[in-house]
Design a protein around this motif. Sequence first.
Motif, PDB file in Angstrom:
ATOM      1  N   ASN A 106      53.728  29.230  47.742  1.00  0.00           N
ATOM      2  CA  ASN A 106      53.130  28.136  47.959  1.00  0.00           C
ATOM      3  C   ASN A 106      52.835  27.354  46.271  1.00  0.00           C
ATOM      4  OD1 ASN A 106      51.795  27.488  50.751  1.00  0.00           O
ATOM      5  ND2 ASN A 106      51.774  29.752  50.223  1.00  0.00           N
ATOM      6  N   GLY A 107      53.447  27.809  45.420  1.00  0.00           N
ATOM      7  CA  GLY A 107      53.076  27.207  44.252  1.00  0.00           C
ATOM      8  C   GLY A 107      51.652  27.078  43.606  1.00  0.00           C
ATOM      9  N   VAL A 108      50.952  28.142  44.190  1.00  0.00           N
ATOM     10  CA  VAL A 108      49.422  28.248  43.528  1.00  0.00           C
ATOM     11  C   VAL A 108      49.312  29.300  42.606  1.00  0.00           C
ATOM     12  CG1 VAL A 108      47.442  29.183  44.753  1.00  0.00           C
ATOM     13  CG2 VAL A 108      48.694  27.325  45.642  1.00  0.00           C
ATOM     14  N   LYS A 109      48.434  29.146  41.749  1.00  0.00           N
ATOM     15  CA  LYS A 109      48.245  30.088  40.585  1.00  0.00           C
ATOM     16  C   LYS A 109      47.811  31.353  41.139  1.00  0.00           C
ATOM     17  CE  LYS A 109      48.304  27.149  36.744  1.00  0.00           C
ATOM     18  NZ  LYS A 109      49.825  27.343  36.498  1.00  0.00           N
ATOM     19  N   LYS A 110      48.205  32.274  40.619  1.00  0.00           N
ATOM     20  CA  LYS A 110      47.936  33.919  41.112  1.00  0.00           C
ATOM     21  C   LYS A 110      46.887  34.716  40.261  1.00  0.00           C
ATOM     22  CE  LYS A 110      52.310  35.094  40.794  1.00  0.00           C
ATOM     23  NZ  LYS A 110      53.276  34.088  40.196  1.00  0.00           N
ATOM     24  N   ALA A 111      45.971  35.307  40.912  1.00  0.00           N
ATOM     25  CA  ALA A 111      44.982  36.026  40.005  1.00  0.00           C
ATOM     26  C   ALA A 111      44.510  37.365  40.959  1.00  0.00           C
ATOM     27  CB  ALA A 111      43.811  35.110  39.801  1.00  0.00           C
ATOM     28  N   VAL A 112      44.113  38.352  40.391  1.00  0.00           N
ATOM     29  CA  VAL A 112      43.543  39.445  41.125  1.00  0.00           C
ATOM     30  C   VAL A 112      42.258  39.521  40.334  1.00  0.00           C
ATOM     31  CG1 VAL A 112      45.589  40.442  41.303  1.00  0.00           C
ATOM     32  CG2 VAL A 112      44.654  41.194  39.244  1.00  0.00           C
ATOM     33  N   ALA A 113      41.198  40.159  41.234  1.00  0.00           N
ATOM     34  CA  ALA A 113      39.764  40.232  40.797  1.00  0.00           C
ATOM     35  C   ALA A 113      39.368  41.803  40.953  1.00  0.00           C
ATOM     36  CB  ALA A 113      38.742  39.508  41.741  1.00  0.00           C
ATOM     37  N   LEU A 114      38.401  42.162  39.768  1.00  0.00           N
ATOM     38  CA  LEU A 114      38.102  43.432  39.974  1.00  0.00           C
ATOM     39  C   LEU A 114      36.574  43.476  40.041  1.00  0.00           C
ATOM     40  CD1 LEU A 114      40.794  43.494  38.401  1.00  0.00           C
ATOM     41  CD2 LEU A 114      39.526  45.019  36.684  1.00  0.00           C
ATOM     42  N   ARG A 115      36.120  44.388  41.081  1.00  0.00           N
ATOM     43  CA  ARG A 115      34.572  44.759  41.364  1.00  0.00           C
ATOM     44  C   ARG A 115      34.303  45.443  40.048  1.00  0.00           C
ATOM     45  NH1 ARG A 115      33.719  45.135  47.452  1.00  0.00           N
ATOM     46  NH2 ARG A 115      31.719  44.852  46.896  1.00  0.00           N
ATOM     47  N   PRO A 116      32.985  45.733  39.626  1.00  0.00           N
ATOM     48  CA  PRO A 116      32.656  46.317  38.337  1.00  0.00           C
ATOM     49  C   PRO A 116      33.000  47.724  38.547  1.00  0.00           C
ATOM     50  CG  PRO A 116      30.655  44.991  39.444  1.00  0.00           C
ATOM     51  CD  PRO A 116      31.907  44.737  40.352  1.00  0.00           C
ATOM     52  N   ILE A 117      33.296  48.331  39.588  1.00  0.00           N
ATOM     53  CA  ILE A 117      33.617  49.918  39.831  1.00  0.00           C
ATOM     54  C   ILE A 117      35.046  50.098  39.441  1.00  0.00           C
ATOM     55  CG2 ILE A 117      34.155  49.703  42.388  1.00  0.00           C
ATOM     56  CD1 ILE A 117      32.591  52.716  41.964  1.00  0.00           C
ATOM     57  N   THR A 118      35.656  48.809  39.279  1.00  0.00           N
ATOM     58  CA  THR A 118      37.354  49.097  39.273  1.00  0.00           C
ATOM     59  C   THR A 118      37.623  48.981  37.853  1.00  0.00           C
ATOM     60  OG1 THR A 118      37.390  48.100  41.391  1.00  0.00           O
ATOM     61  CG2 THR A 118      39.367  48.160  40.028  1.00  0.00           C
TER      62      THR A 118
END
Length: 219
Positions: A106-118
Motif C-alpha cells: 500500500n506504500g505505507v511506512k512500516k513499524a513494529v511496536a514492543l510492549r515493555p515485556i518484549t
Amino acid sequence: MVKVSPSILSADFCNLERDIGRVSGADWLHVDVMDGMFVPNLTIGVPVVQSIRRHTDMFLDVHLMIDKPARYVDQFCKAGADLLSVHLEADHPVRIADALRAMEANGVKKAVALRPITSARAVLPYIEQLDMVLVMTVEPGFGGQKFMESQLDTIREVRALIDRYNPACELEVDGGVAPGTAERVIEAGATVLVAGSAVYGAEDPARAVENLRRGEETG
Ligand code: DX5
Ligand code: ZN
C-alpha cells in the motif's frame, strides 16, 4: 532534531478538528487504535482515521494496539495512514510479516511496536525492512501513565540494533513522555517522541510540542 507526534488520545474527541489544529506545527500526528482485546480499552477505528485524513495533511502515525493486526492493515492504509505500527505480541511472526507486506504493497511506512515485556532483540527478524520501531514506555492501553524508567535500557538496545542493521530506521518512544523524561529518552536514542497528556494537558499545546522537540525540562 527529534520529531514530536502528539497523541490525540488525550484530545477532546468532540473537538478533534480543533485539537488537531492546535498541534499542526508538530511533525506527525499519533493515532491510537485499541480493540478491547490486545489492550483493555476501546478507542478509534477506521472511519475516524478516514475523517482525520480529510481534515489534515499531517503525517498520520497510526499505532495499532489490536489482536491479529494483519486483518486490518489494508483498511487503515486506504483510510489514509502514512505509517502503521503493529505489535510483535499481537500475532505469530508469520502473520506479522504478512502485515508488513500489506503495508509495503500500500506504500505505507512500516513499524513494529514492543510492549515493555518484549526484548529489544525481538525486532531482529524484521529490522532491515522497517521504517520505525516503537518502544512502549508504559503498558499500552491508556494515556497519562507514569514513564517506566526501566525501558531506557530497551531504548538503548533498540538504538544499537538500528545503528548496526538499519541506521535510517526511526525509533519512536510512547508513554509518559513529558518535560523531564523527554531529555533522557532522546539521550537514549529516540528520534520520535509521542506525547498525549504532556501536550493536551498543557495550557499551550503548540508550545508544549516545541519544548518537547528541544528536549527541554521546563515550560
Ligand atoms: C498508550 C498509547 C499512547 C498514549 C500516550 O497506550 O499508546 O500513545 O496516548 O499518552 P501519554 O503521553 O499521556 O502517556
Ligand atoms: Zn500510542
